[in-house]
Design a protein around this motif. Structure first.
Motif, mmCIF file in Angstrom:
data_model
loop_
_atom_site.group_PDB
_atom_site.id
_atom_site.type_symbol
_atom_site.label_atom_id
_atom_site.label_comp_id
_atom_site.label_asym_id
_atom_site.label_seq_id
_atom_site.Cartn_x
_atom_site.Cartn_y
_atom_site.Cartn_z
ATOM 1 N N GLU A 26 -62.151 39.120 161.287
ATOM 2 C CA GLU A 26 -62.572 39.630 159.986
ATOM 3 C C GLU A 26 -64.085 39.841 159.970
ATOM 4 O O GLU A 26 -64.852 38.969 160.370
ATOM 5 C CB GLU A 26 -62.179 38.660 158.875
ATOM 6 N N GLY A 27 -64.481 41.021 159.545
ATOM 7 C CA GLY A 27 -65.895 41.331 159.432
ATOM 8 C C GLY A 27 -66.524 41.939 160.678
ATOM 9 O O GLY A 27 -67.687 42.291 160.659
ATOM 10 N N TRP A 28 -65.780 42.047 161.767
ATOM 11 C CA TRP A 28 -66.302 42.669 162.980
ATOM 12 C C TRP A 28 -65.708 44.056 163.134
ATOM 13 O O TRP A 28 -64.528 44.278 162.871
ATOM 14 C CB TRP A 28 -65.919 41.889 164.232
ATOM 15 N N GLU A 29 -66.530 45.003 163.595
ATOM 16 C CA GLU A 29 -66.043 46.302 164.050
ATOM 17 C C GLU A 29 -66.200 46.299 165.561
ATOM 18 O O GLU A 29 -67.308 46.085 166.058
ATOM 19 C CB GLU A 29 -66.869 47.434 163.448
ATOM 20 N N VAL A 30 -65.120 46.504 166.291
ATOM 21 C CA VAL A 30 -65.183 46.455 167.748
ATOM 22 C C VAL A 30 -64.697 47.764 168.364
ATOM 23 O O VAL A 30 -63.964 48.532 167.742
ATOM 24 C CB VAL A 30 -64.388 45.263 168.327
ATOM 25 N N TYR A 31 -65.130 47.967 169.594
ATOM 26 C CA TYR A 31 -64.849 49.199 170.313
ATOM 27 C C TYR A 31 -64.982 48.869 171.793
ATOM 28 O O TYR A 31 -65.713 47.940 172.156
ATOM 29 C CB TYR A 31 -65.891 50.241 169.888
#
Length: 107
Positions: A26-31
């Motif tokens: 929650e709260g992380w944007e990952v790629y």
């Protein structure tokens, strides 16, 4: 919200594993992406500019990243996780290493 790309050579095993296990935080944007020319998904200038933290799997990736995008790496924290290319996708040992190293480095 921290924006966190994971980079390896070909974006086939290590970085996609990291993306898979941290995509639900929650709260992380990952790629995830690859640095090599034959990567499944190539890292781009936009990826670098988007990032707050950049995790690379090996020190050599950090050097390649700097050579290719050095001028765009300003505010980002770039961390080498020192994970060699000897794990399969979603390997239990790889997941354990990632879980032990990454969360404490992202604020």
């Amino acid at each position: 919200m921290p924006r966190v790309p994971f980079l390896c050579s070909k974006n086939k095993l290590r970085s996609p594993t990291a993306e898979a296990i941290f995509s639900d935080v929650e709260g992380w944007e990952v790629y995830s992406a690859g640095i090599s020319n034959d990567a499944a998904v190539h890292v781009s200038l936009e990826d670098i500019e988007w990032a707050d933290y950049i995790f690379v799997m090996e020190k050599s990736h950090k050097k390649k990243l700097s050579n290719k995008f050095g001028g765009a790496i300003n505010k980002q924290t770039v961390v080498s996780l020192d994970i060699p290319d000897n794990y399969e996708y979603m390997d239990a040992a790889l997941i354990e290493i990632l879980n032990n190293k990454v969360p404490s480095l992202v604020r």
